[in-house]
Every structure is written in C-alpha cells, then in structure tokens.
Design a protein around this motif. Structure first.
Motif, mmCIF file in Angstrom:
data_model
loop_
_atom_site.group_PDB
_atom_site.id
_atom_site.type_symbol
_atom_site.label_atom_id
_atom_site.label_comp_id
_atom_site.label_asym_id
_atom_site.label_seq_id
_atom_site.Cartn_x
_atom_site.Cartn_y
_atom_site.Cartn_z
ATOM 1 N N GLU A 1 -110.922 23.059 125.959
ATOM 2 C CA GLU A 1 -111.037 21.637 126.330
ATOM 3 C C GLU A 1 -109.852 21.187 127.163
ATOM 4 N N LEU A 2 -108.656 21.593 126.753
ATOM 5 C CA LEU A 2 -107.453 21.230 127.514
ATOM 6 C C LEU A 2 -107.489 21.824 128.918
ATOM 7 N N ARG A 46 -111.200 26.768 121.034
ATOM 8 C CA ARG A 46 -112.018 25.639 121.485
ATOM 9 C C ARG A 46 -111.123 24.529 122.051
ATOM 10 N N ARG A 47 -110.037 24.213 121.348
ATOM 11 C CA ARG A 47 -109.119 23.180 121.837
ATOM 12 C C ARG A 47 -108.492 23.579 123.166
ATOM 13 N N GLN A 48 -108.088 24.848 123.288
ATOM 14 C CA GLN A 48 -107.483 25.310 124.538
ATOM 15 C C GLN A 48 -108.478 25.224 125.688
ATOM 16 N N GLU A 86 -111.028 27.617 116.348
ATOM 17 C CA GLU A 86 -110.747 26.209 116.615
ATOM 18 C C GLU A 86 -109.686 26.069 117.708
ATOM 19 N N SER A 87 -108.661 26.908 117.643
ATOM 20 C CA SER A 87 -107.606 26.875 118.651
ATOM 21 C C SER A 87 -108.165 27.225 120.030
#
Length: 86
Positions: A70-71, A66-68, A63-64
């Motif tokens: 996107e950022l 994936r978020r990174q 999840e981390s």
C-alpha cells in the motif's frame, strides 16, 4: 538375449475379457486412487506452520507485506503526480 524391455513391449492386458464385477472393482479402485490423490493435494496443508508462534510470525509477515504494498502504491502515485507538475 531376452530383455525386460521386450517383455514390457508385448505386455498386453485385454480388458474386454474381464468380468463385469472385476471391471467394476478396477473402476472403483481407480476412482479411489484419484480421490485420495486429490484429497492429499488439496486438503492437507503442508505449507501451514504447525507451531503457533511460527503461524503468528507468518501472519505478521503477510500483514507487513500488505502494508508495504500500500505504501509503495501511494508513493508511486505521488511521484507520478509530481512528475506531471500537479
């Protein structure tokens, strides 16, 4: 001197001389081996952590990531927009 390499070179199995029952049994055995190999490679999940805490850490890591990603994508888009002068 007689070497094992010479034995392998002349080791010949003539499958034409097998009875139909023996040929069928060998065929079924071969298919069984291929099916077990495929099952072992596809169905068993050797990389899956068995510990529930380790599984949760792996999920959080994914999840981390994936978020990174996107950022990072958003940051690169903003940099491109700024470099074009918008």
């Amino acid at each position: 001197m007689y070497h094992s390499r010479d034995y392998i070179r002349y080791w010949d199995i003539d499958f034409q001389d097998l009875s139909p029952a023996a040929a069928g049994a060998l065929g079924v055995l071969g298919l069984l081996i291929v099916a077990l190999l495929a099952w072992g490679l596809l169905k068993t999940r050797h990389t899956r952590p068995g510990d529930p805490e380790a599984r949760e850490r792996a999920r959080a890591r994914a999840e981390s990531r994936r978020r990174q990603a996107e950022l990072r994508k958003r940051r690169l888009a903003l940099q491109r927009r700024r470099s074009r002068g918008e």
